[in-house]
Design a protein around this motif. Structure first.
Motif, PDB file in Angstrom:
ATOM      1  N   HIS A 564       0.843  -1.204   0.000  1.00 46.81           N
ATOM      2  CA  HIS A 564       0.000   0.000   0.000  1.00 46.81           C
ATOM      3  C   HIS A 564       0.871   1.243   0.000  1.00 46.81           C
ATOM      4  N   ASN A 565       0.669   2.093  -1.008  1.00 53.76           N
ATOM      5  CA  ASN A 565       1.277   3.417  -1.039  1.00 53.76           C
ATOM      6  C   ASN A 565       0.342   4.366  -0.296  1.00 53.76           C
ATOM      7  N   VAL A 566       0.746   4.793   0.876  1.00 52.41           N
ATOM      8  CA  VAL A 566      -0.123   5.591   1.738  1.00 52.41           C
ATOM      9  C   VAL A 566      -0.500   6.908   1.074  1.00 52.41           C
ATOM     10  N   THR A 567       0.386   7.482   0.281  1.00 53.09           N
ATOM     11  CA  THR A 567       0.148   8.786  -0.344  1.00 53.09           C
ATOM     12  C   THR A 567      -0.282   8.656  -1.798  1.00 53.09           C
ATOM     13  N   ALA A 568      -0.856   7.518  -2.175  1.00 52.71           N
ATOM     14  CA  ALA A 568      -1.242   7.302  -3.575  1.00 52.71           C
ATOM     15  C   ALA A 568      -2.340   8.247  -4.024  1.00 52.71           C
ATOM     16  N   THR A 569      -3.186   8.702  -3.109  1.00 50.28           N
ATOM     17  CA  THR A 569      -4.309   9.570  -3.487  1.00 50.28           C
ATOM     18  C   THR A 569      -3.950  11.044  -3.498  1.00 50.28           C
ATOM     19  N   LEU A 570      -2.712  11.387  -3.176  1.00 50.16           N
ATOM     20  CA  LEU A 570      -2.330  12.797  -3.107  1.00 50.16           C
ATOM     21  C   LEU A 570      -2.384  13.450  -4.478  1.00 50.16           C
ATOM     22  N   ASN A 571      -2.877  14.670  -4.496  1.00 51.64           N
ATOM     23  CA  ASN A 571      -2.879  15.492  -5.697  1.00 51.64           C
ATOM     24  C   ASN A 571      -1.576  16.276  -5.759  1.00 51.64           C
ATOM     25  N   GLU A 572      -1.062  16.471  -6.968  1.00 55.38           N
ATOM     26  CA  GLU A 572       0.200  17.201  -7.119  1.00 55.38           C
ATOM     27  C   GLU A 572       0.085  18.622  -6.583  1.00 55.38           C
ATOM     28  N   LYS A 573      -1.123  19.175  -6.629  1.00 55.03           N
ATOM     29  CA  LYS A 573      -1.331  20.524  -6.112  1.00 55.03           C
ATOM     30  C   LYS A 573      -1.005  20.594  -4.625  1.00 55.03           C
ATOM     31  N   TYR A 574      -1.402  19.568  -3.863  1.00 56.56           N
ATOM     32  CA  TYR A 574      -1.155  19.588  -2.423  1.00 56.56           C
ATOM     33  C   TYR A 574       0.301  19.275  -2.098  1.00 56.56           C
ATOM     34  N   VAL A 575       0.963  18.486  -2.926  1.00 62.80           N
ATOM     35  CA  VAL A 575       2.391  18.245  -2.710  1.00 62.80           C
ATOM     36  C   VAL A 575       3.172  19.541  -2.906  1.00 62.80           C
ATOM     37  N   ARG A 576       2.836  20.276  -3.962  1.00 60.19           N
ATOM     38  CA  ARG A 576       3.497  21.561  -4.181  1.00 60.19           C
ATOM     39  C   ARG A 576       3.197  22.526  -3.041  1.00 60.19           C
ATOM     40  N   ARG A 577       1.969  22.502  -2.575  1.00 57.76           N
ATOM     41  CA  ARG A 577       1.613  23.401  -1.476  1.00 57.76           C
ATOM     42  C   ARG A 577       2.365  23.022  -0.200  1.00 57.76           C
ATOM     43  N   MET A 578       2.507  21.736   0.061  1.00 60.43           N
ATOM     44  CA  MET A 578       3.239  21.305   1.246  1.00 60.43           C
ATOM     45  C   MET A 578       4.682  21.794   1.200  1.00 60.43           C
ATOM     46  N   ARG A 579       5.333  21.644   0.059  1.00 56.33           N
ATOM     47  CA  ARG A 579       6.726  22.071  -0.055  1.00 56.33           C
ATOM     48  C   ARG A 579       6.834  23.592   0.013  1.00 56.33           C
ATOM     49  N   HIS A 580       5.846  24.282  -0.562  1.00 55.22           N
ATOM     50  CA  HIS A 580       5.864  25.737  -0.513  1.00 55.22           C
ATOM     51  C   HIS A 580       5.685  26.230   0.922  1.00 55.22           C
ATOM     52  N   MET A 581       4.750  25.632   1.659  1.00 55.62           N
ATOM     53  CA  MET A 581       4.554  26.022   3.052  1.00 55.62           C
ATOM     54  C   MET A 581       5.774  25.675   3.907  1.00 55.62           C
ATOM     55  N   ALA A 582       6.436  24.561   3.583  1.00 54.12           N
ATOM     56  CA  ALA A 582       7.653  24.202   4.321  1.00 54.12           C
ATOM     57  C   ALA A 582       8.761  25.228   4.078  1.00 54.12           C
ATOM     58  N   MET A 583       8.887  25.701   2.832  1.00 51.38           N
ATOM     59  CA  MET A 583       9.899  26.721   2.543  1.00 51.38           C
ATOM     60  C   MET A 583       9.584  28.024   3.269  1.00 51.38           C
ATOM     61  N   ARG A 584       8.336  28.412   3.263  1.00 56.27           N
ATOM     62  CA  ARG A 584       7.967  29.636   3.974  1.00 56.27           C
ATOM     63  C   ARG A 584       8.156  29.476   5.482  1.00 56.27           C
ATOM     64  N   SER A 585       7.904  28.280   5.993  1.00 60.50           N
ATOM     65  CA  SER A 585       8.110  28.043   7.427  1.00 60.50           C
ATOM     66  C   SER A 585       9.578  28.129   7.796  1.00 60.50           C
ATOM     67  N   LEU A 586      10.438  27.612   6.920  1.00 61.72           N
ATOM     68  CA  LEU A 586      11.877  27.720   7.178  1.00 61.72           C
ATOM     69  C   LEU A 586      12.324  29.178   7.208  1.00 61.72           C
ATOM     70  N   HIS A 587      11.772  29.962   6.312  1.00 57.21           N
ATOM     71  CA  HIS A 587      12.100  31.389   6.300  1.00 57.21           C
ATOM     72  C   HIS A 587      11.639  32.051   7.593  1.00 57.21           C
ATOM     73  N   ALA A 588      10.445  31.676   8.081  1.00 54.45           N
ATOM     74  CA  ALA A 588       9.937  32.246   9.323  1.00 54.45           C
ATOM     75  C   ALA A 588      10.756  31.788  10.524  1.00 54.45           C
ATOM     76  N   MET A 589      11.215  30.546  10.504  1.00 52.95           N
ATOM     77  CA  MET A 589      11.987  30.027  11.635  1.00 52.95           C
ATOM     78  C   MET A 589      13.348  30.682  11.751  1.00 52.95           C
ATOM     79  N   LYS A 590      13.877  31.150  10.644  1.00 53.71           N
ATOM     80  CA  LYS A 590      15.152  31.873  10.717  1.00 53.71           C
ATOM     81  C   LYS A 590      14.984  33.210  11.413  1.00 53.71           C
ATOM     82  N   GLY A 591      13.815  33.861  11.207  1.00 53.52           N
ATOM     83  CA  GLY A 591      13.591  35.153  11.836  1.00 53.52           C
ATOM     84  C   GLY A 591      13.150  35.045  13.280  1.00 53.52           C
ATOM     85  N   GLU A 592      12.318  34.041  13.593  1.00 54.79           N
ATOM     86  CA  GLU A 592      11.805  33.855  14.951  1.00 54.79           C
ATOM     87  C   GLU A 592      12.049  32.406  15.364  1.00 54.79           C
ATOM     88  N   LYS A 593      13.185  32.156  15.946  1.00 62.43           N
ATOM     89  CA  LYS A 593      13.601  30.785  16.231  1.00 62.43           C
ATOM     90  C   LYS A 593      12.724  30.115  17.283  1.00 62.43           C
TER      91      LYS A 593
END
Length: 905
Positions: A564-593
């Motif tokens: 079973h591929n647990v993430t088989a139902t994922l849409n590419e839109k949400y994968v891109r959004r996850m990575r985009h939110m992770a990048m923005r979170s990293l930027h925020a963590m640098k400013g407010e640790k």
């Protein structure tokens, strides 16, 4: 004259209004379906069989409501029945609540209400007992009860400690029974107020000796995680339903699994239940075995079970052997049929329906009008999955794994990763996906123990094909900081991770390429028919492996059900959004640790603080090579903080190797750089730290005086690492061949580039206009025209040579970056080091190139032409007069002085 002029306009207005009326949606309120526009479509629907069946059901419900009454205990402030209004409600006590210590009694209801007529059935809520429904045999009897408006009735009472107290007399209101005819009425679930929780965390005061992330997540737990009392209530619901099912099944066991047993379930989560039937006798004596054999010989077949009356199953209960004769969907249909009988007798159970068009067939129904239940049958493997996560959390003596999973889940919830698309029910992330991603990441770091079976095997699934036994040894995450975990997890998911071209192994956390995964797990992969054929792409593998492991946008193997591929139902839109939110979170963590709030509801916060200037902090992103090399480590003594290394690149865009054709290393670099320059109009600058720049090559680059800070960043970006200078062309070694791709990362410096404007903003409308005006042009050329028009303020770009601007003076760049190329076993990374400009612009650049799939798409489309040119150049070397290295015809011009040498691997 005026009338003649006004007539056409009025006619046009009338026609426009008619068109608007036609386009309005028509909805059948009874069937709750949308009807296509058009004359007579509503009448055709109402004449259909489906509408007629629904109308008949509603008529029957209306008739039942007319001969029924609804009774409830009057508020404590009720003075007397004489002062009540005609609807049976006190004017001064509409908002008053019932006395929680009073309970209605079924026997007393039947005794008092029988004076109005013959009672057929009494539906009384078992727990609270504050209200009930009385069904009479005739409409006239119900009208007599309604005319009374209220009655006096003796009610059971409880003291402050919850113990039984003396019976008290209370006023009971008699009202009409109301019904709802909505076929798909929305289920009112308890919602999590994200804004309220974020606001509470932002006001949290943390002492100097406290961990800010731990304190914030503890606040989240108090707001949205199921309490012990709520878990006990769910267990009581399961016990009550199991008691009702014993009337129809022999030895049924109703087990709660899912988030309700993992200690990280939220208040808005459903209850997952599993119905299992066990053998009636566990004795081994000869008499019992003989009785069991005779019983199996008298078992009923599928037709008898699915068509029989419920009364016969009360007389002769259904045994486990009979249920095993049914397929999965038929089991669900039969159980739904029995639950329908339970619902007729119990008012605390709502409408139910079987759901068979899914991977795991279930029966979905309501309990106590507010709790949604998903009931599966013989789902031992699903129970084992939940118990594995439960034991992992329980065996952590530090308690940090629970906080990590809850914190990550609330981060995903606040940033929209759980929001389902309109009119769709899949494609988004769910809690189980995030839990396995986090657990696999911790396992790859050696912080969690890998999956191990017990000595005694136990099997589950269809045909018992999977071992579901496991053991989790005690461990501790005391040395792992929550802040370090979330930062490392975001880095891992945004850089150096080829999601589509690799598989995360659920038992160890390793990240394997598709070829390595297929070699390790051949039993769950369907081999291609042709022997000796080249390795297929991920798309072709997914088509050939239908019914086994399904390859998708992201591949995460389940630790128990390994096919079973647990993430088989994922849409590419949400994968891109996850990575985009992770990048923005990293930027925020640098400013407010030390601020957990800084990574929550990022888009809302940016929209609210859009006028605030961006901080000068870097975006923390890395290749995470060490985690990939140490993916097989199993020692739990190794601290996770060792994974948080110094920043290697401010942003990284990965481009998977095209596996359908042999591609050289230099061709992929040239194609990627060409797209970067052509669409973002990046212009190369003189590299002050480069030792390979001769006078001729330097003259071809725009000279610009970098600031001292930019020069320091340029030197730091090289950091003493061994890098070859880019612009090579003769490299012909294939990255994808019979031999394995390079395992050691190769690093090449491509130079310093300046970006003139934010050309990733406002492209959609301009592109649509140019596609209409320049029909037949290549798509990459259209993209270049869009960039030129945006750069030139909307001027036409058809007469401008591609790769040039029409501005009279050079623009001041918004961003200056150093570009590098790094090669790994499954992908090439285009790395950016920010020298000048805002960090947010760099995050947006990387998201624009990778998040939209723009860079891999056009780079792959250019590769055949580049490889063909390379083969011609190798076969017939050009003369010195013809040393110009031309780019593809759809692109701009190469600089004459850039004579390249072959790269070495």
């Amino acid at each position: 004259m005026s009338g003649g002029v006004g007539s056409p306009s009025s006619e046009a207005d009338t026609s426009n209004s008619e068109k608007k009326v036609k386009k309005e949606k028509q909805v059948c309120a009874l069937c709750n379906v949308e009807i296509p526009p058009g004359p007579g479509s509503l009448q055709k629907h109402e004449a259909g069989k489906r509408h007629e069946r629904m109308r008949a059901q509603c008529d029957a419900v209306e008739a039942l409501a007319k001969r029924s009454v609804f009774i409830k205990i009057a508020p404590a402030s009720a003075a007397s029945p004489v002062e009540m209004e005609t609807d049976g409600v006190l004017p001064a006590a509409r908002s008053s609540k019932n006395d929680p210590r009073l309970r209605l009694q079924r026997e007393e209801i039947e005794r008092v209400m029988a004076r109005f007529g013959k009672i057929e059935r009494v539906l009384c809520r078992a727990e609270s007992g504050h209200y009930a429904i009385v069904e009479y045999g005739r409409d006239e009897d119900a009208k007599l009860a309604l005319a009374a408006r209220s009655v006096l009735m003796s009610c059971a009472s409880l003291d402050a400690a919850g113990a039984p107290a003396p019976i008290k007399m209370a006023t009971v209101l008699v009202m009409e029974r109301r019904v709802n005819f909505s076929a798909a009425a929305p289920i009112e679930k308890q919602r999590i107020n994200v804004d309220e929780i974020v606001d509470a965390i932002s006001r949290l005061v943390v002492g100097p000796s406290e961990d800010a992330y731990t304190a914030a997540i503890d606040k989240v737990i108090r707001y949205m995680v199921l309490s012990e009392e709520q878990l006990r209530d769910r267990a009581l619901l399961a016990a009550r339903l199991e008691e009702e099912l014993r009337k129809y099944f022999a030895n049924p066991t109703l087990t709660i699994f899912g988030s309700s047993i993992t200690s990280i379930g939220t208040v808005d989560s459903d209850i997952d239940m599993c119905l299992m039937l066990s053998s009636s006798s566990s004795s081994t004596d000869a008499v019992s075995r003989r009785m069991q054999f005779l019983h199996e010989q008298r078992q009923r077949d599928k037709y008898t079970l699915l068509t029989g009356e419920a009364s016969q199953f009360r007389e002769k209960k259904v045994h486990v052997g009979e249920m095993r004769r049914l397929s999965g969907p038929d089991r669900v249909r039969f159980v739904s049929k029995m639950l329908n009988e339970v619902r007729k007798e119990c008012s605390w159970m709502g409408v139910q329906r079987p759901v068979v068009d899914c991977r795991l067939p279930i029966v979905r129904f309501l309990l106590d009008r507010e709790v949604l239940v998903d009931l599966s049958i013989d789902n031992a493997i699903g129970v084992a999955k939940s118990e594995y996560i439960r034991d992992l959390i329980k065996m952590d003596s530090s308690g940090r794994l629970r906080r990590m999973l809850i914190g990550l889940r609330f981060w995903a919830l606040s940033n929209g990763l759980f929001d389902a698309q309109e009119k769709e029910h899949k494609g988004h992330f769910n809690a189980y996906m995030l839990n396995l991603l986090a657990i696999s990441f911790l396992q790859s770091a050696g912080a969690l123990p890998p999956f191990h079976h017990m000595e005694t095997p136990s099997y589950g699934g269809v045909g018992g094909q999977w071992r579901i036994d496991f053991v989790v040894p005690p461990y501790s995450l005391e040395r792992v900081e929550i802040h370090a975990f979330m930062k490392s997890f975001f880095i891992h998911m945004t850089t150096g991770v080829s999601l589509r071209e690799s598989v995360i192994v659920g038992r160890t956390g390793e990240q394997l390429s598709l070829a390595a995964f297929i070699a390790r797990f051949p039993s769950i992969i369907e081999r291609p028919q042709q022997d000796g054929a080249a390795q297929p792409s991920s798309v072709s593998i997914a088509n050939q492996a239908a019914g086994t492991f399904e390859f998708a946008v992201m591949n995460v193997q389940d630790p128990i059900e390994q096919s079973h591929n647990v993430t088989a139902t994922l849409n590419e839109k949400y994968v891109r959004r996850m990575r985009h939110m992770a990048m923005r979170s990293l930027h925020a963590m640098k400013g407010e640790k030390d601020s957990f709030v800084s990574i929550l509801s990022i888009e809302k916060r940016l929209a609210r603080d859009s006028t605030t200037p961006s901080t000068s902090a870097d975006v923390s992103m890395e290749e995470n090579d060490s985690s990939r090399n140490a993916s097989t480590a199993t020692s739990i003594d190794r601290p996770l903080t060792s994974m948080v290394e110094s920043v290697k690149a401010d942003a990284t865009v990965s481009i998977c190797y095209p596996r359908e054709r042999p591609v050289s290393q230099s061709a992929l670099m040239r194609a990627s750089s060409f797209v970067f320059e052509k669409i973002l109009l990046a212009e190369q600058l003189e590299d002050p730290s480069s030792s390979c720049c001769n006078s001729t090559a330097t003259a071809a680059k725009r000279r610009r005086a970098l600031s001292e800070e930019a020069r320091e960043r340029a030197d730091q970006s090289r950091g003493g690492m061994t890098m070859r200078e880019g612009r090579a062309d003769g490299e012909g070694t294939s990255l994808v061949s019979a031999a394995s791709p390079p395992t050691e990362p190769a690093l090449y410096n491509w130079g310093i580039y300046a970006l003139p404007s934010r050309l990733w903003i406002g492209r959609r409308n301009v592109k649509r206009k140019l596609q209409k005006e320049r029909a037949g042009r290549e798509e990459l050329e259209i993209e270049s025209m869009v960039s030129l028009e945006l750069l030139n303020g909307g001027e036409k770009s058809a007469t401008v040579p591609l790769g040039h601007t029409t501005t009279s003076s050079p623009l001041s760049p918004i961003l200056i970056v150093r570009v590098e190329f790094a090669f790994h076993s499954d992908a090439m990374m285009m790395r950016f080091h920010r020298l000048e400009g805002a960090p947010l612009d760099l995050v947006n650049v990387s998201h624009f190139l990778e998040g939209n799939g723009l860079l891999p798409k056009y780079a792959h489309s250019l590769l055949p032409l580049l490889m063909e040119e390379n083969e011609k150049r190798v076969a017939a070397p050009s003369s010195a007069d013809n040393a110009e290295n031309k780019r593809p015809t759809s692109g701009g011009k190469r600089k004459h002085a850039e004579i390249e040498e072959p790269m070495e691997m």
